[in-house]
Design a protein around this motif. Structure first.
Motif, short mmCIF file in Angstrom:
data_model
loop_
_atom_site.label_atom_id
_atom_site.label_comp_id
_atom_site.label_asym_id
_atom_site.label_seq_id
_atom_site.Cartn_x
_atom_site.Cartn_y
_atom_site.Cartn_z
N TYR A 102 49.42 50.06 42.26
CA TYR A 102 48.39 49.24 42.89
C TYR A 102 48.88 47.80 43.10
N ARG A 103 49.60 47.30 42.12
CA ARG A 103 50.20 45.97 42.25
C ARG A 103 51.17 45.93 43.43
N ASP A 104 51.97 46.98 43.55
CA ASP A 104 52.94 47.04 44.64
C ASP A 104 52.24 47.08 46.00
N TRP A 105 51.17 47.88 46.08
CA TRP A 105 50.40 47.95 47.33
C TRP A 105 49.81 46.58 47.67
N SER A 106 49.26 45.91 46.67
CA SER A 106 48.65 44.60 46.88
C SER A 106 49.65 43.58 47.42
N MET A 107 50.84 43.58 46.85
CA MET A 107 51.87 42.64 47.29
C MET A 107 52.34 42.96 48.71
N LYS A 108 52.52 44.25 48.99
CA LYS A 108 53.00 44.68 50.30
C LYS A 108 52.03 44.32 51.41
N GLU A 109 50.72 44.44 51.13
CA GLU A 109 49.71 44.23 52.17
C GLU A 109 49.17 42.79 52.21
N GLY A 110 49.67 41.91 51.36
CA GLY A 110 49.22 40.52 51.39
C GLY A 110 47.79 40.33 50.93
N ILE A 111 47.36 41.15 49.96
CA ILE A 111 45.98 41.11 49.50
C ILE A 111 45.65 39.76 48.84
N ASP A 112 46.53 39.28 47.99
CA ASP A 112 46.28 38.02 47.28
C ASP A 112 46.18 36.85 48.25
N GLN A 113 47.09 36.83 49.21
CA GLN A 113 47.10 35.73 50.16
C GLN A 113 45.81 35.69 50.98
N HIS A 114 45.32 36.87 51.37
CA HIS A 114 44.08 36.91 52.14
C HIS A 114 42.91 36.38 51.33
N TRP A 115 42.86 36.76 50.03
CA TRP A 115 41.75 36.27 49.20
C TRP A 115 41.79 34.76 49.05
N GLU A 116 42.97 34.20 48.86
CA GLU A 116 43.08 32.76 48.69
C GLU A 116 42.57 32.02 49.93
N LYS A 117 42.85 32.56 51.10
CA LYS A 117 42.39 31.93 52.34
C LYS A 117 40.90 32.15 52.55
N THR A 118 40.38 33.29 52.02
CA THR A 118 38.99 33.66 52.29
C THR A 118 38.01 33.08 51.28
N GLY A 119 38.30 33.26 49.99
CA GLY A 119 37.32 32.84 48.99
C GLY A 119 37.88 32.13 47.79
N GLY A 120 39.21 31.94 47.73
CA GLY A 120 39.81 31.34 46.54
C GLY A 120 39.25 29.98 46.18
N ASP A 121 38.99 29.15 47.19
CA ASP A 121 38.50 27.79 46.92
C ASP A 121 37.02 27.74 46.54
N LEU A 122 36.35 28.87 46.60
CA LEU A 122 34.91 28.91 46.28
C LEU A 122 34.66 29.24 44.81
N VAL A 123 35.69 29.70 44.11
CA VAL A 123 35.54 30.16 42.73
C VAL A 123 35.92 29.08 41.74
N ASP A 124 35.03 28.85 40.76
CA ASP A 124 35.31 27.89 39.69
C ASP A 124 36.27 28.49 38.68
N HIS A 125 35.96 29.73 38.23
CA HIS A 125 36.87 30.44 37.32
C HIS A 125 36.54 31.93 37.31
N TYR A 126 37.43 32.70 36.68
CA TYR A 126 37.33 34.15 36.65
C TYR A 126 37.36 34.67 35.21
N HIS A 127 36.77 35.86 35.01
CA HIS A 127 36.94 36.63 33.79
C HIS A 127 37.55 37.96 34.21
N HIS A 128 38.53 38.45 33.45
CA HIS A 128 39.21 39.69 33.81
C HIS A 128 39.18 40.65 32.62
N TYR A 129 38.79 41.91 32.87
CA TYR A 129 38.67 42.90 31.81
C TYR A 129 39.30 44.22 32.24
N ILE A 130 39.95 44.89 31.29
CA ILE A 130 40.41 46.26 31.48
C ILE A 130 39.86 47.07 30.30
N SER A 131 39.30 48.21 30.61
CA SER A 131 38.72 49.08 29.59
C SER A 131 39.29 50.48 29.69
#
Length: 255
Positions: A102-131
């Motif tokens: 999934y990480r490889d797919w995300s990097m290949k398709e530019g997923i992170d870059q799109h989010w930064e341009k779309t909503g990155g500046d709107l977020v104060d902070h994040y919480h991340h969980y794996i269960s």
């Protein structure tokens, strides 16, 4: 939605699952079943940016689908409490190995870059969980329909892992043998305080009303009133904290 954290990968992901062998006090057992995971991101918007963040998430979801998103993400908003300005995005049903692909797919398709341009500046902070999902002690199939999820969060006391698993299995056995007419799902958080969650789906507010036959009665029918009382007292003794919230499924953001 995936790694959504400024400077890191961006992503999206509530619920809700079994004590992971990573946390098992006696260590891993040979021949253990492959663990299935759930990942959740909680986004807290900057002041006054909630509506803009919602629109950005909708746009980002469409982008990911155009890129053949391999996961099915669900979007949630909390219903109770004083911290309502937040969005949770969650996906489940994948393995540790899938995290790499999934990480490889995300990097290949530019997923992170799109989010930064779309909503990155709107977020104060994040919480991340794996269960880790506990399918053995859950009763939540792929066809369950719901609009809300009630989530009970348990913070285990140190040294209580084995006892928790024993009591959980006893309660689940009673519920299934007595045909308890509800769905539920257990999960175990990786990292942090090792929180255990119990998620229950609801179609509407009316379905949240206490059932005519209480679980204590169901438990008593299965093992007798005295043993049922002891089991519930034992279960409650395993946790430092127990809290509850209701999350609304944001179907309007997942179209």
């Amino acid at each position: 939605m995936n790694h959504i954290k400024r400077g890191i990968s961006i992503g999206v992901a509530l619920l809700v699952i079994v004590a992971s062998t990573v946390f098992a006090e006696e260590g891993e057992t040979k021949g253990a079943k492959q663990e299935m995971l759930a990942e959740m991101w909680v986004m807290i918007p900057k002041t006054g940016k909630m509506k803009e963040l919602e629109k950005a998430i909708v746009e980002h979801i469409k982008f990911r689908r155009d890129k053949q998103e391999p996961r099915e993400w669900h979007v949630y908003s909390p219903v109770l409490g004083h911290k309502l300005d937040r969005i949770a995005v969650r996906a489940n049903g994948f393995t540790w190995k899938d995290m790499d692909s999934y990480r490889d797919w995300s990097m290949k398709e530019g997923i992170d870059q799109h989010w930064e341009k779309t909503g990155g500046d709107l977020v104060d902070h994040y919480h991340h969980y794996i269960s880790v999902e506990d399918h053995e002690n859950s009763n939540w199939g792929p066809d369950v329909k719901y609009r809300y999820v009630g989530v009970t969060s348990y913070i285990p006391k140190i040294g209580h892992r084995m006892a928790i698993e024993k009591d959980k299995k006893a309660m689940v056995e009673a519920a299934k043998s007595q045909n308890w007419p509800y769905h539920w799902a257990f999960a175990q958080e990786i990292g942090g305080r090792g929180e255990i969650s119990l998620a229950v789906p609801y179609q509407n507010w009316a379905s949240m009303a206490p059932p005519e036959t209480k679980f204590m009665k169901t438990l008593s029918n299965h093992m007798g009133a005295e043993e049922a009382k002891k089991l519930m007292e034992s279960w409650g003794s395993h946790f430092e904290e127990i809290s509850y919230n209701i999350w609304a499924l944001r179907s309007d953001m997942m179209k």
